[in-house]
Design a protein around this motif. Structure first.
Motif, PDB file in Angstrom:
ATOM      1  N   SER A 101       0.828  -1.207   0.000  1.00  0.00           N
ATOM      2  CA  SER A 101       0.000   0.000   0.000  1.00  0.00           C
ATOM      3  C   SER A 101       0.859   1.253   0.000  1.00  0.00           C
ATOM      4  O   SER A 101       0.430   2.318  -0.425  1.00  0.00           O
ATOM      5  N   SER A 102       2.084   1.104   0.504  1.00  0.00           N
ATOM      6  CA  SER A 102       3.059   2.191   0.485  1.00  0.00           C
ATOM      7  C   SER A 102       4.435   1.578   0.690  1.00  0.00           C
ATOM      8  O   SER A 102       4.581   0.612   1.453  1.00  0.00           O
ATOM      9  N   ARG A 124       6.687   2.698   2.379  1.00  0.00           N
ATOM     10  CA  ARG A 124       7.234   3.056   3.693  1.00  0.00           C
ATOM     11  C   ARG A 124       7.400   1.856   4.634  1.00  0.00           C
ATOM     12  O   ARG A 124       8.374   1.765   5.371  1.00  0.00           O
ATOM     13  N   TRP A 125       6.409   0.953   4.645  1.00  0.00           N
ATOM     14  CA  TRP A 125       6.388  -0.085   5.683  1.00  0.00           C
ATOM     15  C   TRP A 125       7.589  -1.027   5.600  1.00  0.00           C
ATOM     16  O   TRP A 125       8.158  -1.412   6.625  1.00  0.00           O
ATOM     17  N   ASP A 136       0.836   4.595  13.983  1.00  0.00           N
ATOM     18  CA  ASP A 136       0.380   5.310  12.778  1.00  0.00           C
ATOM     19  C   ASP A 136      -1.137   5.340  12.588  1.00  0.00           C
ATOM     20  O   ASP A 136      -1.704   6.372  12.297  1.00  0.00           O
ATOM     21  N   ARG A 137      -1.808   4.188  12.711  1.00  0.00           N
ATOM     22  CA  ARG A 137      -3.270   4.149  12.523  1.00  0.00           C
ATOM     23  C   ARG A 137      -3.958   3.888  13.849  1.00  0.00           C
ATOM     24  O   ARG A 137      -3.630   2.904  14.536  1.00  0.00           O
ATOM     25  N   ASP A 175      -9.397   2.546   6.950  1.00  0.00           N
ATOM     26  CA  ASP A 175      -8.243   3.128   7.645  1.00  0.00           C
ATOM     27  C   ASP A 175      -8.669   4.489   8.207  1.00  0.00           C
ATOM     28  O   ASP A 175      -9.016   5.399   7.431  1.00  0.00           O
ATOM     29  N   ASN A 220      -6.966   6.773   9.279  1.00  0.00           N
ATOM     30  CA  ASN A 220      -6.140   7.848   8.723  1.00  0.00           C
ATOM     31  C   ASN A 220      -6.732   8.378   7.421  1.00  0.00           C
ATOM     32  O   ASN A 220      -6.724   9.589   7.175  1.00  0.00           O
ATOM     33  N   PHE A 269      -7.351  12.155   6.533  1.00  0.00           N
ATOM     34  CA  PHE A 269      -6.750  12.843   5.374  1.00  0.00           C
ATOM     35  C   PHE A 269      -7.870  13.526   4.577  1.00  0.00           C
ATOM     36  O   PHE A 269      -7.759  14.689   4.194  1.00  0.00           O
ATOM     37  N   TRP A 298      -6.012   0.484   0.180  1.00  0.00           N
ATOM     38  CA  TRP A 298      -5.014   1.348  -0.467  1.00  0.00           C
ATOM     39  C   TRP A 298      -4.350   0.603  -1.637  1.00  0.00           C
ATOM     40  O   TRP A 298      -3.203   0.881  -1.985  1.00  0.00           O
ATOM     41  N   ASN A 346      -2.097   9.007  -1.419  1.00  0.00           N
ATOM     42  CA  ASN A 346      -0.677   8.749  -1.138  1.00  0.00           C
ATOM     43  C   ASN A 346       0.090   8.568  -2.449  1.00  0.00           C
ATOM     44  O   ASN A 346      -0.504   8.576  -3.533  1.00  0.00           O
ATOM     45  N   GLN A 367       1.623  11.380  -0.913  1.00  0.00           N
ATOM     46  CA  GLN A 367       1.992  11.370   0.509  1.00  0.00           C
ATOM     47  C   GLN A 367       3.021  10.278   0.700  1.00  0.00           C
ATOM     48  O   GLN A 367       2.937   9.231   0.050  1.00  0.00           O
ATOM     49  N   ASP A 368       3.935  10.507   1.575  1.00  0.00           N
ATOM     50  CA  ASP A 368       4.961   9.556   2.048  1.00  0.00           C
ATOM     51  C   ASP A 368       6.371   9.869   1.540  1.00  0.00           C
ATOM     52  O   ASP A 368       7.324   9.258   1.995  1.00  0.00           O
ATOM     53  N   LYS A 375       6.507  12.764   5.873  1.00  0.00           N
ATOM     54  CA  LYS A 375       6.321  12.493   7.294  1.00  0.00           C
ATOM     55  C   LYS A 375       7.637  11.884   7.766  1.00  0.00           C
ATOM     56  O   LYS A 375       8.053  10.838   7.251  1.00  0.00           O
TER      57      LYS A 375
HETATM   58  C1  BGC Z   1      -0.417   5.846   6.364  1.00  0.00           C
HETATM   59  C2  BGC Z   1       0.194   6.330   5.083  1.00  0.00           C
HETATM   60  C3  BGC Z   1       0.237   5.216   4.057  1.00  0.00           C
HETATM   61  C4  BGC Z   1      -1.109   4.507   3.949  1.00  0.00           C
HETATM   62  C5  BGC Z   1      -1.022   3.256   3.102  1.00  0.00           C
HETATM   63  C6  BGC Z   1      -1.770   5.247   6.087  1.00  0.00           C
HETATM   64  O1  BGC Z   1      -2.390   4.799   7.244  1.00  0.00           O
HETATM   65  O2  BGC Z   1      -0.513   6.903   7.288  1.00  0.00           O
HETATM   66  O3  BGC Z   1       1.501   6.809   5.326  1.00  0.00           O
HETATM   67  O4  BGC Z   1       0.578   5.704   2.796  1.00  0.00           O
HETATM   68  O5  BGC Z   1      -1.589   4.140   5.213  1.00  0.00           O
HETATM   69  O6  BGC Z   1      -0.167   2.332   3.669  1.00  0.00           O
END
Ligand code: BGC
Length: 367
Positions: free
Chosen positions: A51-52, A54-55, A129-130, A179, A181, A185, A213, A239, A264-265, A285
Motif C-alpha cells: 500500500s506504500s 514506507r512499511w 500510525d493508525r 483506515d 487515517n 486525510f 489502499w 498517497n 503522501q509519504d 512524514k
Molecule cells: C499511512 C500512510 C500510508 C497509507 C497506506 C496510512 O495509514 O498513514 O503513510 O501511505 O496508510 O499504507
C-alpha cells in the motif's frame, strides 16, 4: 478527567507490565544505552508491503535501529495485507511472552480483536500510525493526519492555480475506507476543496475510496474515472502509490504533467514523479521521528516503567476515550524543496538521482 484516564491506564500498565524491579519510575523512554533494567520483549506488526513503500523500508529500518540501540529485543513482522496472518502473528507474539505489542491495524475490527487479546494477557499496547477505533490501545503515535490532508488540498490548489485552469474538474482518490487515517486525510483535504467547489473555483468530480489502499485497484478506479470524465484536470490522490497509479493512467492518455496529482509519504517514486513534473506535491512524514517516538514508549513499557514521552491525547471517536499520544508534524514537498527530504536522510541522492533524474536533481539543487 483526562488526567484520571491517563493515570488509570498507566497504573493498569504498571500492575500488569512490570517485569523487573518495581516501584522504580526512573525517567524512561529515551531508550539510550542497554538499559538499567531487564526489559521484556516487544512485538511489532506492520500492515503490508504494497500500500506504500514506507512499511518495508522506512518503518522497519527505523524501528529495528531504535530497539537495537536500546538493547531491547523486538520481534518485527509484516502481515502482508492478510488479516488472518495479522491475527496469527499476534497470537504467536502473545504466546511468546511479549510485554508490549505495537500494531498498524489492517482495519479497526481485526485490530481491536488483537488488542483485546493482548490486554487480556496483561500486555501493553500501542497503535502505531493508525488508530484502532474503539481499540483501547494504551498509546497512539502518528502524525497530525488532518494536517496531512490539508497540505494535500493546499498543494493541489496551488498547482491548479498555477495552471490557470477555469473551474477545473477535480477527482479524489481516497485511501482505504477502513483506515481511520484515510478518513482524517479526507477531512483535511475536503476542508480545503469543499469551499472551492462551493464557490465555483473548482468543479467537484468523481470521488472514490480505494480498498486497502491497493495501488493497482487505484489505477483501475482512476482509469474508469477518466473514461467517464475526460475533463479531469486535477487529482487528489491520498498517497504516492495511488498518485503513481493515476499518473500511469495519465501517461497512457498523454495527460501527465497537465493534470496535477498529489501524494503522501515522500517515496522515491513520488519524489521522482515530482522531479519529472508529473506529480504536484507529496507530504513528507519524518518516519524516523515516528519510529523513535513509538519505540521510546515501547521500550519504557517493556522495562515496566511509566512512559513520560506522550505529549498529549487524542479522542477515539468511537469509544469517546482519550488516548495518550504523540502526533508529529507533516511537511509539504514540491519540486522546490525535494532537497529537504534528502538533507533529512530519508532518501539518498543515489536512490533518487538515477540517470533519468540526474538533470532534474541538479536543477532541484540536490548535489
Ligand atoms: C499511512 C500512510 C500510508 C497509507 C497506506 C496510512 O495509514 O498513514 O503513510 O501511505 O496508510 O499504507
Amino acid at each position: 478527567m483526562r488526567k484520571g484516564l491517563f493515570a488509570l491506564a498507566a497504573a493498569g500498565l504498571l500492575a500488569t507490565g512490570s517485569v523487573a524491579a518495581c516501584g522504580d519510575n526512573t525517567e524512561g523512554g529515551t531508550g539510550t544505552g542497554s538499559g538499567d533494567k531487564a526489559a521484556g520483549k516487544v512485538g511489532v506488526i506492520l500492515p503490508d508491503t504494497k500500500s506504500s513503500a514506507r512499511w518495508a523500508t522506512a518503518d522497519l529500518t527505523y524501528l529495528k535501529a531504535a530497539f537495537a540501540a536500546a538493547g531491547v529485543e523486538a520481534d518485527i513482522q509484516n502481515a502482508q495485507g492478510d488479516k488472518t496472518q495479522f491475527q496469527t502473528l499476534a497470537d504467536g507474539m502473545i504466546s511468546s511472552g511479549v510485554k508490549v505489542l505495537m500494531i498498524v491495524n489492517l482495519d479497526s475490527g481485526t485490530g481491536k480483536a488483537v488488542l483485546d487479546k493482548a490486554k487480556a494477557a496483561g500486555i501493553a499496547t500501542i497503535d502505531y500510525d493508525r488508530l484502532t477505533l474503539n481499540g483501547g490501545a494504551n498509546y497512539y503515535v502518528s502524525f497530525d493526519n488532518v494536517k496531512v490532508g490539508e497540505l494535500q488540498g493546499q498543494g493541489l490548489v496551488e498547482c491548479l492555480t498555477e495552471k490557470k485552469y477555469v473551474k477545473p474538474v477535480v477527482a479524489e482518490l481516497n485511501g482505504s475506507p477502513t483506515d481511520n487515517n484515510a478518513t482524517l486525510f479526507a477531512q483535511g483535504y475536503n476542508s480545503v476543496l469543499d469551499p472551492k467547489y462551493a464557490d465555483g473555483t473548482f468543479t467537484k468530480g468523481p470521488n472514490q475510496s480505494v480498498p486497502d489502499w491497493d495501488n493497482a485497484q487505484g489505477g483501475t478506479i482512476f482509469e474508469q474515472m477518466l473514461t467517464s470524465n475526460k475533463n479531469i484536470k486535477g487529482v487528489l490522490a491520498a498517497n504516492d502509490g495511488l498518485g503513481n497509479a493515476a499518473i500511469s493512467v495519465l501517461k497512457k492518455n498523454k495527460l501527465n504533467g497537465q493534470v496535477p496529482v498529489t501524494g503522501q509519504d515522500a517515496t522515491v517514486q513520488g519524489l521522482q514523479n515530482i522531479l519529472a513534473g508529473d506529480q504536484c506535491m507529496t507530504v513528507y512524514k519524518a518516519i524516523k521521528k515516528e519510529a523513535d517516538a513509538a519505540s521510546a514508549l515501547a521500550i519504557s513499557l517493556a522495562k515496566g516503567e511509566k512512559p513520560t514521552t506522550a505529549t498529549g491525547t487524542i479522542k477515539d471517536p468511537d469509544s469517546g476515550k482519550d488516548v495518550p499520544s504523540v502526533l508529529l508534524d507533516p511537511q509539504s514537498i514540491t519540486k522546490a524543496n525535494v532537497k529537504d527530504v534528502v538533507a533529512d536522510g530519508f532518501v539518498t541522492k543515489a536512490e533518487l538521482c538515477t540517470p533519468d533524474f540526474a538533470k532534474a536533481c541538479t536543477d532541484a539543487g540536490i548535489s
